[in-house]
Design an enzyme around this catalytic site. Structure first.
Site, PDB file in Angstrom:
ATOM      1  N   ASP A 180      -3.887  -4.162 109.915  1.00 15.17           N
ATOM      2  CA  ASP A 180      -3.692  -2.801 110.404  1.00 15.17           C
ATOM      3  C   ASP A 180      -3.278  -1.901 109.232  1.00 15.17           C
ATOM      4  O   ASP A 180      -3.888  -1.970 108.161  1.00 15.17           O
ATOM      5  CB  ASP A 180      -2.678  -2.792 111.551  1.00 15.17           C
ATOM      6  CG  ASP A 180      -2.723  -1.511 112.382  1.00 15.17           C
ATOM      7  OD1 ASP A 180      -3.565  -1.412 113.275  1.00 15.17           O
ATOM      8  OD2 ASP A 180      -1.916  -0.603 112.103  1.00 15.17           O
ATOM      9  N   TYR A 310      -1.076   8.464 111.239  1.00 10.70           N
ATOM     10  CA  TYR A 310      -2.515   8.593 111.457  1.00 10.70           C
ATOM     11  C   TYR A 310      -3.036   9.944 110.977  1.00 10.70           C
ATOM     12  O   TYR A 310      -4.125  10.032 110.386  1.00 10.70           O
ATOM     13  CB  TYR A 310      -2.839   8.394 112.943  1.00 10.70           C
ATOM     14  CG  TYR A 310      -2.841   6.945 113.354  1.00 10.70           C
ATOM     15  CD1 TYR A 310      -4.027   6.235 113.464  1.00 10.70           C
ATOM     16  CD2 TYR A 310      -1.652   6.281 113.622  1.00 10.70           C
ATOM     17  CE1 TYR A 310      -4.036   4.899 113.833  1.00 10.70           C
ATOM     18  CE2 TYR A 310      -1.641   4.947 113.993  1.00 10.70           C
ATOM     19  CZ  TYR A 310      -2.836   4.258 114.090  1.00 10.70           C
ATOM     20  OH  TYR A 310      -2.837   2.936 114.441  1.00 10.70           O
ATOM     21  N   HIS A 364      -5.665  -9.069 116.556  1.00  9.06           N
ATOM     22  CA  HIS A 364      -5.252  -8.067 115.577  1.00  9.06           C
ATOM     23  C   HIS A 364      -3.847  -8.309 115.035  1.00  9.06           C
ATOM     24  O   HIS A 364      -3.558  -7.960 113.899  1.00  9.06           O
ATOM     25  CB  HIS A 364      -5.325  -6.689 116.235  1.00  9.06           C
ATOM     26  CG  HIS A 364      -5.174  -5.538 115.299  1.00  9.06           C
ATOM     27  ND1 HIS A 364      -6.062  -5.280 114.276  1.00  9.06           N
ATOM     28  CD2 HIS A 364      -4.228  -4.558 115.217  1.00  9.06           C
ATOM     29  CE1 HIS A 364      -5.682  -4.199 113.618  1.00  9.06           C
ATOM     30  NE2 HIS A 364      -4.570  -3.739 114.159  1.00  9.06           N
TER      31      HIS A 364
END
Length: 391
Positions: A180, A310, A364
């Protein structure tokens, strides 16, 4: 060590904050839902009601807090950032310094199972010569690290902070590992500090690591074109969170900072969608671990600052020039339920890939879901690179 201010750290939640959390959970207003395939539109109300009931009546925060505080934790003042990190010295004859970086919606909680496997392999049936000294920082704006007060804290800034942290700790060369955001930050560290990074190990790879194609580069293969199509399909069905957090994170943060049940649902949906489970996230991650991760966001007030990473990434994208590669040796491991991962040819356009492997299970959250399998792959990758480490 340098003169960087480094202090021991432990965390004690304030009773008032815990009382307020319980009251908010008790006052949760539940949404309606339409009959549909479970999880089609998000976590089912029945599941979230059971989740909150467990949180209120079975979850043991004091025990989880004690578990966190059992790890040697510190803070370092680096520029305007106060960086929290675990620093677990390895038990082997020549431990290799290794920076483990978490992602979103995770935290250092992701790393708690894998750290002992890496620092003391002999205690877990592995070779003590494969030991690591693990440094597991919290990204700025996450958990116990400080929240940036101005724009511009992107993956490149964090990469430079990690290099400064390792200098302050006395490590001239080290390895980096992550998935990630941890993969982005690890790659950025290797790009900006190639003389210091002995190797980088990634369990996730974004499309954005591909350099621009130059006249001497091979055109995209059929496998690479198919990979881009898979990414597009995934973005269409699963990428709404990126659009929100990459453009208007503050808008969503009003709700998630006010409602612990809302924050939990936002995280739980990703725990379920991105992990190697069939029906519910509990098959891959325990409720205790999921709630502890959510508690770190709630008790530190870092929901907005974490999501804002983000938008920083969107404003400061990770671009490589045509022909440019990240030069330190790179290992990439695939997990079967990971987000779309590229073929090796794609990765080799951006990285010096020397290790390419697959695990039989996991998703993930590799360090969280399959710590033993991931730890072994990390050991295998770094074993031939240890001779290049000079502390």
């Amino acid at each position: 060590m340098t003169t960087t201010e480094i202090e021991r750290f432990s965390f004690q939640a304030q009773p008032r904050a815990l009382d307020d959390l319980r009251q908010r959970l008790h006052r949760t207003i539940w949404p309606d839902e339409v009959a549909a395939e479970p999880w089609r539109y998000g976590p089912p109300v029945a599941y979230m009601q059971r989740f909150v009931d467990y949180w209120l009546n079975k979850y043991d925060w004091p025990a989880q807090q004690a578990r966190l505080n059992s790890f040697p934790q510190f803070t370092a003042q680096l520029d305007e950032h106060r960086i929290h990190f675990i620093h677990q010295v390895g038990a082997g004859p020549a431990p290799m310094p290794l920076v483990l970086t978490h992602g979103w919606p995770g935290s250092v909680v992701e790393m708690l199972e894998i750290i002992p496997l890496l620092t003391d392999p002999a205690a877990h049936g592995a070779d003590p010569a494969d030991s690591f000294t693990v440094i597991a920082p919290s990204i700025p704006g996450y958990g116990f690290s400080s929240r940036p007060s101005k724009r511009g804290t992107n993956v490149f800034v964090v990469a430079d902070l990690w290099a400064k942290l390792m200098t302050a700790l006395g490590y001239s060369r080290f390895g980096v590992q992550g998935g990630d955001w941890g993969s982005w930050i690890s790659a950025a560290t290797a790009l900006r500090h190639p003389d210091r990074v002995a190797g980088l190990h990634l369990n996730y790879l974004s499309t954005r690591f591909r350099p621009a194609l130059g006249p001497n580069d091979a055109p995209l293969s059929a496998a690479e074109e198919e990979y881009l199509a898979r990414v597009a399909r995934w973005a269409d069905t699963e990428g709404g969170y990126i659009a929100i957090q990459g453009t208007k994170p503050l808008t969503l943060s009003y709700a998630l900072t006010d409602s612990p049940a809302g924050l939990a649902a936002w995280h739980v949906e990703k725990f379920r969608s991105w992990s190697d489970c069939r029906l519910e996230p509990d098959e891959a991650l325990t409720k205790d671990d999921m709630i502890t991760d959510i508690m770190l966001y709630w008790l530190t007030g870092t929901t907005h600052s974490a999501m804002r990473f983000y938008s920083e990434s969107k404003e400061h994208p990770f671009h490589l020039a045509a022909g440019q590669r990240i030069t330190p040796p790179c290992g990439i491991v695939h997990l079967p339920k990971e987000l779309p991962m590229p073929p090796r040819s794609w990765a080799e356009r951006a990285f010096h890939v020397v290790h390419w492997s697959s695990l039989p299970r996991g998703g993930h959250f590799a360090a969280w879901e399959q710590p033993e399998l991931l730890a072994q792959d990390i050991r295998d990758f770094f074993r031939p690179l240890r001779a290049s480490i000079v502390s």
